[in-house]
Design a protein around this motif. Structure first.
Motif, PDB file in Angstrom:
ATOM      1  N   VAL A  74      24.718 -39.351  21.222  1.00  0.00           N
ATOM      2  CA  VAL A  74      23.995 -38.737  22.241  1.00  0.00           C
ATOM      3  C   VAL A  74      22.462 -39.423  22.048  1.00  0.00           C
ATOM      4  CG1 VAL A  74      22.579 -36.719  22.835  1.00  0.00           C
ATOM      5  CG2 VAL A  74      24.953 -36.511  22.501  1.00  0.00           C
ATOM      6  N   ARG A  75      21.690 -39.655  23.367  1.00  0.00           N
ATOM      7  CA  ARG A  75      20.489 -39.906  23.514  1.00  0.00           C
ATOM      8  C   ARG A  75      19.837 -38.621  24.096  1.00  0.00           C
ATOM      9  NH1 ARG A  75      22.162 -45.615  24.105  1.00  0.00           N
ATOM     10  NH2 ARG A  75      21.702 -46.860  21.977  1.00  0.00           N
ATOM     11  N   ALA A  76      18.552 -38.188  23.724  1.00  0.00           N
ATOM     12  CA  ALA A  76      17.954 -37.292  24.468  1.00  0.00           C
ATOM     13  C   ALA A  76      16.467 -37.393  24.491  1.00  0.00           C
ATOM     14  CB  ALA A  76      18.355 -35.953  23.827  1.00  0.00           C
ATOM     15  N   GLN A  77      15.663 -36.676  25.082  1.00  0.00           N
ATOM     16  CA  GLN A  77      14.345 -36.379  24.964  1.00  0.00           C
ATOM     17  C   GLN A  77      13.821 -34.952  25.501  1.00  0.00           C
ATOM     18  OE1 GLN A  77      12.119 -38.788  27.842  1.00  0.00           O
ATOM     19  NE2 GLN A  77      13.009 -40.946  27.071  1.00  0.00           N
ATOM     20  N   THR A  78      12.749 -34.688  24.751  1.00  0.00           N
ATOM     21  CA  THR A  78      12.497 -33.219  24.922  1.00  0.00           C
ATOM     22  C   THR A  78      10.901 -33.311  25.103  1.00  0.00           C
ATOM     23  OG1 THR A  78      13.939 -32.126  23.587  1.00  0.00           O
ATOM     24  CG2 THR A  78      12.234 -30.891  23.815  1.00  0.00           C
ATOM     25  N   VAL A  79      10.558 -32.597  26.192  1.00  0.00           N
ATOM     26  CA  VAL A  79       9.009 -32.593  26.225  1.00  0.00           C
ATOM     27  C   VAL A  79       8.688 -31.185  25.848  1.00  0.00           C
ATOM     28  CG1 VAL A  79       7.276 -32.246  28.095  1.00  0.00           C
ATOM     29  CG2 VAL A  79       8.933 -33.882  28.638  1.00  0.00           C
ATOM     30  N   ILE A  80       7.456 -31.244  24.980  1.00  0.00           N
ATOM     31  CA  ILE A  80       7.033 -30.064  24.236  1.00  0.00           C
ATOM     32  C   ILE A  80       5.570 -29.693  24.531  1.00  0.00           C
ATOM     33  CG2 ILE A  80       6.498 -29.059  21.915  1.00  0.00           C
ATOM     34  CD1 ILE A  80       8.850 -30.782  20.890  1.00  0.00           C
ATOM     35  N   VAL A  81       5.157 -28.426  24.594  1.00  0.00           N
ATOM     36  CA  VAL A  81       3.933 -28.219  25.086  1.00  0.00           C
ATOM     37  C   VAL A  81       3.479 -27.006  24.160  1.00  0.00           C
ATOM     38  CG1 VAL A  81       2.590 -26.686  26.858  1.00  0.00           C
ATOM     39  CG2 VAL A  81       4.489 -28.248  27.645  1.00  0.00           C
ATOM     40  N   PRO A  82       2.267 -27.618  23.215  1.00  0.00           N
ATOM     41  CA  PRO A  82       1.704 -26.637  22.651  1.00  0.00           C
ATOM     42  C   PRO A  82       1.352 -25.445  22.927  1.00  0.00           C
ATOM     43  CG  PRO A  82       0.743 -28.903  22.273  1.00  0.00           C
ATOM     44  CD  PRO A  82       1.729 -28.886  23.577  1.00  0.00           C
ATOM     45  N   PHE A  83       1.362 -24.290  22.553  1.00  0.00           N
ATOM     46  CA  PHE A  83       1.423 -22.951  22.918  1.00  0.00           C
ATOM     47  C   PHE A  83       0.524 -21.923  22.116  1.00  0.00           C
ATOM     48  CE2 PHE A  83       2.976 -18.842  25.206  1.00  0.00           C
ATOM     49  CZ  PHE A  83       2.782 -19.294  26.409  1.00  0.00           C
ATOM     50  N   ASP A  84      -0.371 -21.243  22.814  1.00  0.00           N
ATOM     51  CA  ASP A  84      -0.988 -20.305  22.140  1.00  0.00           C
ATOM     52  C   ASP A  84      -0.409 -18.886  22.446  1.00  0.00           C
ATOM     53  OD1 ASP A  84      -2.887 -18.130  21.233  1.00  0.00           O
ATOM     54  OD2 ASP A  84      -4.706 -19.195  21.966  1.00  0.00           O
ATOM     55  N   PHE A  85       0.441 -18.386  21.566  1.00  0.00           N
ATOM     56  CA  PHE A  85       1.193 -17.244  21.889  1.00  0.00           C
ATOM     57  C   PHE A  85       0.415 -15.964  21.962  1.00  0.00           C
ATOM     58  CE2 PHE A  85       4.594 -19.884  20.305  1.00  0.00           C
ATOM     59  CZ  PHE A  85       5.559 -19.866  21.140  1.00  0.00           C
ATOM     60  N   GLU A  86      -0.566 -15.974  21.280  1.00  0.00           N
ATOM     61  CA  GLU A  86      -1.697 -15.024  21.299  1.00  0.00           C
ATOM     62  C   GLU A  86      -2.220 -14.710  22.638  1.00  0.00           C
ATOM     63  OE1 GLU A  86      -5.636 -13.746  19.019  1.00  0.00           O
ATOM     64  OE2 GLU A  86      -4.155 -14.121  17.767  1.00  0.00           O
TER      65      GLU A  86
END
Length: 145
Positions: free
Chosen positions: A96-108
């Motif tokens: 498998v080859r894959a990519q993920t876009v991740i967004v830092p998130f402020d849960f508070e």
């Protein structure tokens, strides 16, 4: 530099044909991502969320008792997101080859946040320039998220 995660294959991961089920690969990517981002020495303690996954299935992975390697690296760093690329593989083949876009998130505050200077430095250690990895400050085409 690249991060390697040795992912165990579980009996419940296979489908009726003895292959690892395609949906299970999302969990494998998650395990590798957690192993990469949440370590005692460097981590994203403030939180992050997945904005997008893209997976290319290259070959069937047959269930076995030995782990499979998941190699991951950073391909893009923006103001408020970054992209991780993965290969699920053995030394002689890629499943498998894959990519993920991740967004830092402020849960508070319940909203996305910018990548901190410390997080950016950590991510840059794993940036692979051969794949066009870049940072919005060094790439004319990158747009801040």
């Amino acid at each position: 530099m690249r991060h390697i995660y040795r992912c165990p294959l579980r009996w419940a991961d296979m489908d009726a044909y003895g292959h690892i089920n395609n949906v299970v690969f999302l969990r494998y990517l998650e395990e590798a991502r957690i192993d990469f981002l949440f370590r005692p020495d460097k981590d994203f303690q403030q939180g992050s969320v997945v904005a997008r996954h893209e997976i290319d299935y290259k070959q069937q992975l047959v269930h076995r008792h030995t782990p499979v390697d998941i190699e991951l690296w950073v391909t893009q760093i923006r103001a408020a997101s970054f992209t991780i690329a993965y290969e699920v593989k053995d030394p002689d083949q890629v499943y498998v080859r894959a990519q993920t876009v991740i967004v830092p998130f402020d849960f508070e505050a319940q909203r996305p946040r910018r990548i901190t200077a410390e997080e950016r430095e950590f991510l840059k250690e794993y940036a692979d320039d051969a794949d066009g990895a870049g940072d919005e400050s060094g790439s004319a085409g990158a747009v801040a998220a």
